[in-house]
Scaffold this motif. Structure first.
Motif, PDB file in Angstrom:
ATOM      1  N   VAL A   1       9.966  -8.206  -4.026  1.00 14.16           N
ATOM      2  CA  VAL A   1       8.933  -7.496  -3.651  1.00 14.16           C
ATOM      3  C   VAL A   1       7.921  -8.438  -2.918  1.00 14.16           C
ATOM      4  N   GLY A   2       6.808  -7.807  -2.077  1.00 15.82           N
ATOM      5  CA  GLY A   2       5.958  -8.426  -1.415  1.00 15.82           C
ATOM      6  C   GLY A   2       4.769  -8.593  -2.055  1.00 15.82           C
ATOM      7  N   TRP A   3       3.492  -8.720  -1.602  1.00 18.86           N
ATOM      8  CA  TRP A   3       2.174  -9.092  -2.020  1.00 18.86           C
ATOM      9  C   TRP A   3       1.810  -7.791  -3.047  1.00 18.86           C
ATOM     10  N   GLY A   4       1.056  -8.242  -4.106  1.00 23.40           N
ATOM     11  CA  GLY A   4       0.197  -7.327  -5.069  1.00 23.40           C
ATOM     12  C   GLY A   4       0.981  -6.410  -5.551  1.00 23.40           C
ATOM     13  N   ALA A   5       2.446  -6.740  -6.193  1.00 23.53           N
ATOM     14  CA  ALA A   5       3.225  -5.750  -7.158  1.00 23.53           C
ATOM     15  C   ALA A   5       2.305  -5.663  -8.376  1.00 23.53           C
ATOM     16  N   ALA A   6       2.303  -4.417  -8.632  1.00 22.28           N
ATOM     17  CA  ALA A   6       1.666  -4.007 -10.196  1.00 22.28           C
ATOM     18  C   ALA A   6       0.041  -4.441 -10.254  1.00 22.28           C
ATOM     19  N   GLU A   7      -0.100  -4.587  -9.053  1.00 19.05           N
ATOM     20  CA  GLU A   7      -1.815  -4.742  -9.035  1.00 19.05           C
ATOM     21  C   GLU A   7      -2.559  -3.743  -9.795  1.00 19.05           C
ATOM     22  N   SER A   8      -3.513  -4.194 -10.441  1.00 21.16           N
ATOM     23  CA  SER A   8      -4.393  -3.413 -11.376  1.00 21.16           C
ATOM     24  C   SER A   8      -3.690  -2.219 -12.331  1.00 21.16           C
ATOM     25  N   MET A   9      -2.593  -2.708 -12.613  1.00 22.20           N
ATOM     26  CA  MET A   9      -1.963  -1.693 -13.750  1.00 22.20           C
ATOM     27  C   MET A   9      -2.601  -1.710 -15.160  1.00 22.20           C
ATOM     28  N   ARG A  10      -2.724  -0.290 -15.237  1.00 18.05           N
ATOM     29  CA  ARG A  10      -3.565  -0.040 -16.620  1.00 18.05           C
ATOM     30  C   ARG A  10      -2.439  -0.215 -17.874  1.00 18.05           C
ATOM     31  N   ASP A  11      -1.275   0.237 -17.693  1.00 22.69           N
ATOM     32  CA  ASP A  11      -0.284  -0.025 -18.599  1.00 22.69           C
ATOM     33  C   ASP A  11       1.024   0.332 -18.166  1.00 22.69           C
ATOM     34  N   GLY A  12       1.994   0.087 -18.880  1.00 23.90           N
ATOM     35  CA  GLY A  12       3.310   0.129 -18.391  1.00 23.90           C
ATOM     36  C   GLY A  12       4.514  -1.016 -18.323  1.00 23.90           C
ATOM     37  N   VAL A  13       5.318  -0.833 -17.701  1.00 24.84           N
ATOM     38  CA  VAL A  13       6.245  -2.056 -17.601  1.00 24.84           C
ATOM     39  C   VAL A  13       6.871  -1.875 -15.994  1.00 24.84           C
ATOM     40  N   VAL A  14       6.761  -3.128 -15.388  1.00 24.45           N
ATOM     41  CA  VAL A  14       7.296  -3.350 -14.198  1.00 24.45           C
ATOM     42  C   VAL A  14       8.400  -4.359 -14.272  1.00 24.45           C
ATOM     43  N   THR A  15       9.590  -4.176 -13.856  1.00 27.90           N
ATOM     44  CA  THR A  15      10.588  -5.391 -13.654  1.00 27.90           C
ATOM     45  C   THR A  15      11.062  -5.709 -12.389  1.00 27.90           C
ATOM     46  N   ILE A  16      11.088  -6.914 -11.860  1.00 28.65           N
ATOM     47  CA  ILE A  16      11.468  -7.117 -10.621  1.00 28.65           C
ATOM     48  C   ILE A  16      12.629  -8.115 -10.569  1.00 28.65           C
ATOM     49  N   ASP A  17      13.867  -7.580 -10.235  1.00 26.95           N
ATOM     50  CA  ASP A  17      15.000  -8.612 -10.443  1.00 26.95           C
ATOM     51  C   ASP A  17      14.972  -9.841  -9.210  1.00 26.95           C
ATOM     52  N   GLY A  18      14.244  -9.739  -8.247  1.00 23.07           N
ATOM     53  CA  GLY A  18      14.125 -11.100  -7.349  1.00 23.07           C
ATOM     54  C   GLY A  18      12.935 -11.673  -7.391  1.00 23.07           C
ATOM     55  N   ASP A  19      12.320 -12.178  -6.298  1.00 27.14           N
ATOM     56  CA  ASP A  19      11.110 -12.843  -6.165  1.00 27.14           C
ATOM     57  C   ASP A  19      10.042 -12.082  -6.097  1.00 27.14           C
ATOM     58  N   ALA A  20       8.903 -12.551  -6.182  1.00 26.55           N
ATOM     59  CA  ALA A  20       7.630 -11.707  -5.913  1.00 26.55           C
ATOM     60  C   ALA A  20       6.495 -12.518  -5.053  1.00 26.55           C
ATOM     61  N   GLY A  21       5.940 -11.870  -4.031  1.00 25.12           N
ATOM     62  CA  GLY A  21       5.039 -12.317  -3.220  1.00 25.12           C
ATOM     63  C   GLY A  21       3.633 -12.442  -3.824  1.00 25.12           C
ATOM     64  N   ASN A  22       2.639 -12.965  -2.983  1.00 27.23           N
ATOM     65  CA  ASN A  22       1.283 -13.327  -3.584  1.00 27.23           C
ATOM     66  C   ASN A  22       0.931 -12.115  -4.573  1.00 27.23           C
ATOM     67  N   ALA A  23      -0.068 -12.730  -5.568  1.00 25.74           N
ATOM     68  CA  ALA A  23      -0.884 -12.087  -6.428  1.00 25.74           C
ATOM     69  C   ALA A  23       0.004 -10.698  -7.241  1.00 25.74           C
ATOM     70  N   VAL A  24       1.259 -11.016  -7.770  1.00 26.28           N
ATOM     71  CA  VAL A  24       1.748 -10.199  -8.607  1.00 26.28           C
ATOM     72  C   VAL A  24       1.181 -10.008  -9.897  1.00 26.28           C
TER      73      VAL A  24
END
Length: 239
Positions: free
Chosen positions: A84-107
């Motif tokens: 994923v690129g920048w900002g994945a899951a930014e400001s998440m209130r709740d939940g689950v986010v799974t990323i199988d690869g690498d993540a960009g800035n500010a995950v």
């Protein structure tokens, strides 16, 4: 165009020739039609996929995603089978986010609750300004992980570059690999049996291999903001 739903509550969307706005419109239409499980095929690293999804939704992205995937998540479960690129899951209130690869800035920037799992590496400022929740990185993180963290947990199974835990108000950062230069006001605290139970239960739950090295625990020294009453004259003189 979206492919036919595979069941009453499952929809598959082929993103091959669709702009992001149309993809998100199809996601909303699927939710309105009582589909709770949605699969995106051929996402092509498009930005802003799956933003502000409600609780009860399960979105699977079968490939890489661009900036801001699952941003403003409101309780959904989002699986990304790729990086994923920048900002994945930014400001998440709740939940689950799974990323199988690498993540960009500010995950996981400024998340309030829930769990974000990065199975690869994360770039600069992972977990910046977290206000709760858990960020787990199976690999290493770039500079300034946990910067200005206010609450929550970060578990780093690899190395942490310079500035880790810089200027934290509260929260805990666990690092198994090499530590770069610690951030301002970050201190190493004893890794207790309770810490071990907490960390390894998360790794087991998300099927992340436990690192061979033991973890170190970083917390805020609280010298930057929790000043003594006797020091108040110093602050007044600066105004």
């Amino acid at each position: 165009m979206p492919l036919p739903a595979t069941s009453e509550r499952t929809s598959t969307i082929d993103c091959s020739d669709m702009p992001v706005r149309a993809i998100n419109r199809e996601i909303r239409a699927a939710l309105a039609g009582n589909s709770t499980k949605i699969m995106l095929l051929h996402p092509g690293a498009r930005h802003n996929l799956g933003v502000a999804l409600p609780e009860g939704t399960e979105l699977t992205i079968d490939g890489p995603a661009g900036y801001y995937v699952a941003g403003l998540n409101d309780g959904a479960t989002v699986h990304v089978h790729g990086g994923v690129g920048w900002g994945a899951a930014e400001s998440m209130r709740d939940g689950v986010v799974t990323i199988d690869g690498d993540a960009g800035n500010a995950v996981a920037a400024a998340i309030r609750d829930g769990v974000v799992v990065v199975r690869g590496d994360a770039s600069t400022r992972a977990g910046i300004a977290m206000k709760g929740g858990v960020l787990i990185v199976g690999g290493s993180v770039g500079p300034m992980a946990g910067f200005m963290m206010q609450k929550g947990i970060i578990i780093i199974c690899g190395d942490a570059a310079d500035g880790v835990a810089d200027s934290m108000y509260a929260g805990t950062v666990y690092v198994a690999g090499k530590l770069g230069e610690l951030g301002a006001d970050a201190v190493v605290e004893e890794f207790t049996g309770g810490d071990r139970d907490l960390v390894y239960s998360h790794l087991e739950r998300w099927k992340i291999p436990a690192p061979a090295a033991g973890f170190r625990k970083l917390v805020a020294g609280r010298k930057l903001w929790n000043f003594q009453k006797a020091d108040r004259h110093l602050w007044k003189s600066a105004l």
